[in-house]
Design a protein around this motif. Structure first.
Motif, mmCIF file in Angstrom:
data_model
loop_
_atom_site.group_PDB
_atom_site.id
_atom_site.type_symbol
_atom_site.label_atom_id
_atom_site.label_comp_id
_atom_site.label_asym_id
_atom_site.label_seq_id
_atom_site.Cartn_x
_atom_site.Cartn_y
_atom_site.Cartn_z
ATOM 1 N N GLN A 79 43.487 43.463 47.888
ATOM 2 C CA GLN A 79 42.485 45.192 47.088
ATOM 3 C C GLN A 79 43.197 45.339 45.552
ATOM 4 O O GLN A 79 42.656 46.102 44.891
ATOM 5 C CB GLN A 79 42.756 46.440 48.012
ATOM 6 C CG GLN A 79 44.446 46.493 47.637
ATOM 7 C CD GLN A 79 44.541 47.466 49.380
ATOM 8 O OE1 GLN A 79 44.410 47.133 50.685
ATOM 9 N NE2 GLN A 79 45.075 49.180 48.774
ATOM 10 N N GLY A 80 44.002 44.630 44.903
ATOM 11 C CA GLY A 80 44.264 44.975 43.079
ATOM 12 C C GLY A 80 45.887 46.028 43.176
ATOM 13 O O GLY A 80 46.332 46.487 43.849
ATOM 14 N N ALA B 299 45.796 48.017 41.056
ATOM 15 C CA ALA B 299 45.820 49.383 40.652
ATOM 16 C C ALA B 299 45.092 50.571 42.059
ATOM 17 O O ALA B 299 44.694 51.296 42.203
ATOM 18 C CB ALA B 299 44.327 49.707 39.422
ATOM 19 N N ASN B 300 44.419 49.457 42.985
ATOM 20 C CA ASN B 300 43.883 50.351 44.497
ATOM 21 C C ASN B 300 44.963 50.106 45.114
ATOM 22 O O ASN B 300 44.178 50.715 46.389
ATOM 23 C CB ASN B 300 42.349 49.715 44.539
ATOM 24 C CG ASN B 300 41.439 49.669 43.573
ATOM 25 O OD1 ASN B 300 41.542 49.752 42.631
ATOM 26 N ND2 ASN B 300 41.648 48.167 43.437
ATOM 27 N N ARG C 159 42.311 32.304 40.735
ATOM 28 C CA ARG C 159 41.143 32.608 41.187
ATOM 29 C C ARG C 159 40.447 32.245 42.285
ATOM 30 O O ARG C 159 39.912 32.442 42.579
ATOM 31 C CB ARG C 159 40.276 32.222 40.108
ATOM 32 C CG ARG C 159 40.842 33.469 38.525
ATOM 33 C CD ARG C 159 41.030 34.483 39.036
ATOM 34 N NE ARG C 159 40.834 35.974 38.367
ATOM 35 C CZ ARG C 159 40.589 36.017 37.690
ATOM 36 N NH1 ARG C 159 39.127 36.186 36.795
ATOM 37 N NH2 ARG C 159 40.979 36.979 36.093
ATOM 38 N N ALA D 142 41.376 49.875 34.771
ATOM 39 C CA ALA D 142 42.495 50.630 35.979
ATOM 40 C C ALA D 142 42.608 51.691 35.173
ATOM 41 O O ALA D 142 42.870 53.574 35.651
ATOM 42 C CB ALA D 142 42.898 50.092 36.304
ATOM 43 N N GLU E 289 39.068 41.553 35.044
ATOM 44 C CA GLU E 289 38.470 42.461 35.944
ATOM 45 C C GLU E 289 37.960 42.393 36.980
ATOM 46 O O GLU E 289 37.799 43.217 37.686
ATOM 47 C CB GLU E 289 38.015 43.978 35.378
ATOM 48 C CG GLU E 289 38.771 43.765 33.863
ATOM 49 C CD GLU E 289 39.506 45.174 34.187
ATOM 50 O OE1 GLU E 289 39.994 45.181 34.796
ATOM 51 O OE2 GLU E 289 40.556 45.150 33.567
ATOM 52 N N GLU E 290 37.448 40.991 37.702
ATOM 53 C CA GLU E 290 37.017 40.980 39.152
ATOM 54 C C GLU E 290 37.588 41.738 40.103
ATOM 55 O O GLU E 290 36.658 42.193 40.762
ATOM 56 C CB GLU E 290 36.763 39.107 39.075
ATOM 57 C CG GLU E 290 37.503 38.740 39.159
ATOM 58 C CD GLU E 290 37.786 37.811 40.555
ATOM 59 O OE1 GLU E 290 36.529 37.061 40.495
ATOM 60 O OE2 GLU E 290 39.001 37.732 40.826
ATOM 61 N N HIS E 291 38.667 42.163 40.356
ATOM 62 C CA HIS E 291 39.236 43.024 41.012
ATOM 63 C C HIS E 291 39.008 44.109 41.082
ATOM 64 O O HIS E 291 38.503 44.569 42.441
ATOM 65 C CB HIS E 291 40.993 42.694 40.371
ATOM 66 C CG HIS E 291 41.793 42.202 41.783
ATOM 67 N ND1 HIS E 291 41.698 40.198 42.001
ATOM 68 C CD2 HIS E 291 42.330 42.163 42.964
ATOM 69 C CE1 HIS E 291 42.446 40.135 43.131
ATOM 70 N NE2 HIS E 291 42.742 41.581 43.440
ATOM 71 N N PHE E 292 38.292 44.371 40.008
ATOM 72 C CA PHE E 292 38.009 45.948 40.185
ATOM 73 C C PHE E 292 36.910 46.682 41.276
ATOM 74 O O PHE E 292 36.743 47.077 41.362
ATOM 75 C CB PHE E 292 38.273 46.520 38.814
ATOM 76 C CG PHE E 292 37.988 47.732 38.712
ATOM 77 C CD1 PHE E 292 37.994 48.605 38.413
ATOM 78 C CD2 PHE E 292 36.154 48.481 38.581
ATOM 79 C CE1 PHE E 292 38.588 50.195 38.748
ATOM 80 C CE2 PHE E 292 36.353 49.832 38.321
ATOM 81 C CZ PHE E 292 37.164 50.744 38.443
ATOM 82 N N ARG F 21 36.587 44.450 43.842
ATOM 83 C CA ARG F 21 36.435 43.394 44.867
ATOM 84 C C ARG F 21 35.478 44.367 46.079
ATOM 85 O O ARG F 21 34.866 43.306 46.895
ATOM 86 C CB ARG F 21 37.452 43.163 45.050
ATOM 87 C CG ARG F 21 37.989 42.212 46.116
ATOM 88 C CD ARG F 21 39.677 42.035 46.395
ATOM 89 N NE ARG F 21 39.472 40.489 45.397
ATOM 90 C CZ ARG F 21 40.382 39.377 46.458
ATOM 91 N NH1 ARG F 21 41.401 39.920 46.752
ATOM 92 N NH2 ARG F 21 40.103 38.539 45.613
#
Lengths: 191, 191
Positions: A18-19, A21-22, A162, B21, B103-106, B108
C-alpha cells in the motif's frame, strides 16, 4: 523469527502493498497480529522501520559489488558479476528492494536518508568505474559516456522493482544471463 | 499560460520536489501564488491534479510508439525510434514523466489509476511486439525472452526519472544515440 524481525518482514509486505505514505504503525501491528505498543517497543517511528527494512539489502548489495570490483577478472566478467549481484539482491529480499527503490521520496528531507543515499551513491560510482575500467582495457566501447552506461544498467536492473513477480516471471538465474547478454552484446545479431 | 495550465505546471514541480504524499492543495496554491479556493475552482482533489499532470505525457508516449510500430522500417530502426520516442518524452515533460514514474503507488487502489495503467500496459505490449518482430525477422537474437528484453529497455529509459538532470547531464539527443548503441550492440567491442 524474532519478534523484531517479524515486524520488519510484515512491514515490508505492507509497505510494498500500500505504499509507505498510506501505512500507519497500526497497520503494521495488525499485520503482525499485535498491538501498536508492541511495535513501539522495538521502533520509535514508521521512518525507523522503513530505514531498517531497506538499508540492509542496499548495504549488502554495495558490499557484494565491492567484491566484484576487487576480483581478478576481465571487465566483461565483472559486468556479469555486477548484474548477477544486483539481480540476486531481488531474490531473497525482493520486497525490501522493491520498497527501497520506490520510497526514497519518503525520506527526501530526512537526515536518515543520507545514510541510504550514501550507500547508493557509492554503489553507482562503482558501476561507473566498472565501465571506465573496461574502456581503458579496450574491452568496452570507448565512444560511450561511462555514467550514462552505468545508469542504463542500474536502471535496467532496478526496474525489476516495478514489474518482476517471482511467482510469475522467469527465475532470477535466467534473467541474469538474459540481461548479461543484452548488456554485453545487445539484442542485435552481430555478424 | 492559462491559470489551469499554470496550476498543473506548478503542481508537477511541487510533486517532483516533495512527493505527492507530502503535498497539499495548500502547497500547490502557494506555488501558484493563489488561494486554495482558486485551485478547487479547477480541480476537485489532489488526485485529479496528479492524474492530469501525468496522464497526457503517458498518452502521448503511447501514441508516438504506435507510430513507430506502424512505420515501414527494419526492427532495428524501430528500436531506435522507440528509444528516441521514450527519451524525448523526458525532454519537454521531464517533470511530468518523473512524477508519473514515481507515484503510481499513490493511485494503487484508485479507479483513476486504471486509465493510466491501461496506457502503460498497452505501451509495454508494443515494446514486447517490437522485440518479437525483430526476432521473427532474424534481426534480433532469438534465444532471449521478449518480455524480459522489453522491460530491460523500458527500465533503462524510465530510470532517467531517478537520475537525469537536464541542467547537468548530457543532452537527450546524445543519450538517445548512446542508449541505442547499448541496446542494439551492447557495451562490448564486437569483433
Amino acid at each position: 523469527m524474532s519478534r523484531r524481525r517479524e515486524i520488519l518482514r510484515r512491514a515490508a509486505e505492507v509497505f510494498d502493498r500500500q505504499g509507505v505514505a498510506n501505512t500507519s504503525i497500526e497497520d503494521i501491528a495488525k499485520a503482525v497480529g499485535i498491538k501498536r505498543e508492541g511495535v513501539y517497543y522495538y521502533f520509535k517511528s514508521r521512518g525507523d522501520i522503513l530505514l531498517e527494512v531497506i538499508l540492509p539489502s542496499s548495504t549488502t548489495l554495495l558490499m557484494n559489488m565491492k567484491g566484484v570490483m576487487r576480483g581478478n577478472m576481465s571487465s566483461m566478467e565483472k559486468l556479469h558479476g555486477a548484474i548477477q549481484t544486483h539481480l540476486n539482491a531481488f531474490n531473497p529480499t525482493y520486497l525490501e528492494m522493491s520498497v527501497a527503490l520506490r520510497e526514497e521520496h519518503f525520506f527526501r528531507n530526512d537526515a536518515k536518508l543520507s545514510e541510504l543515499r550514501r550507500v547508493w551513491d557509492e554503489y553507482s560510482q562503482l558501476w561507473i568505474e566498472l565501465v571506465e575500467e573496461g574502456q581503458e582495457k579496450g574491452e568496452f566501447k570507448k565512444n560511450i559516456n561511462a555514467k550514462m552506461s552505468a545508469f542504463a544498467y542500474i536502471g535496467m536492473c532496478n526496474w525489476l522493482a516495478r514489474w518482476y513477480d517471482p511467482a510469475k516471471d522467469v527465475p532470477i538465474p535466467e534473467l541474469i544471463e538474459t540481461y548479461f547478454t543484452l548488456a554485453s552484446s545487445g539484442i542485435g545479431i552481430n555478424e
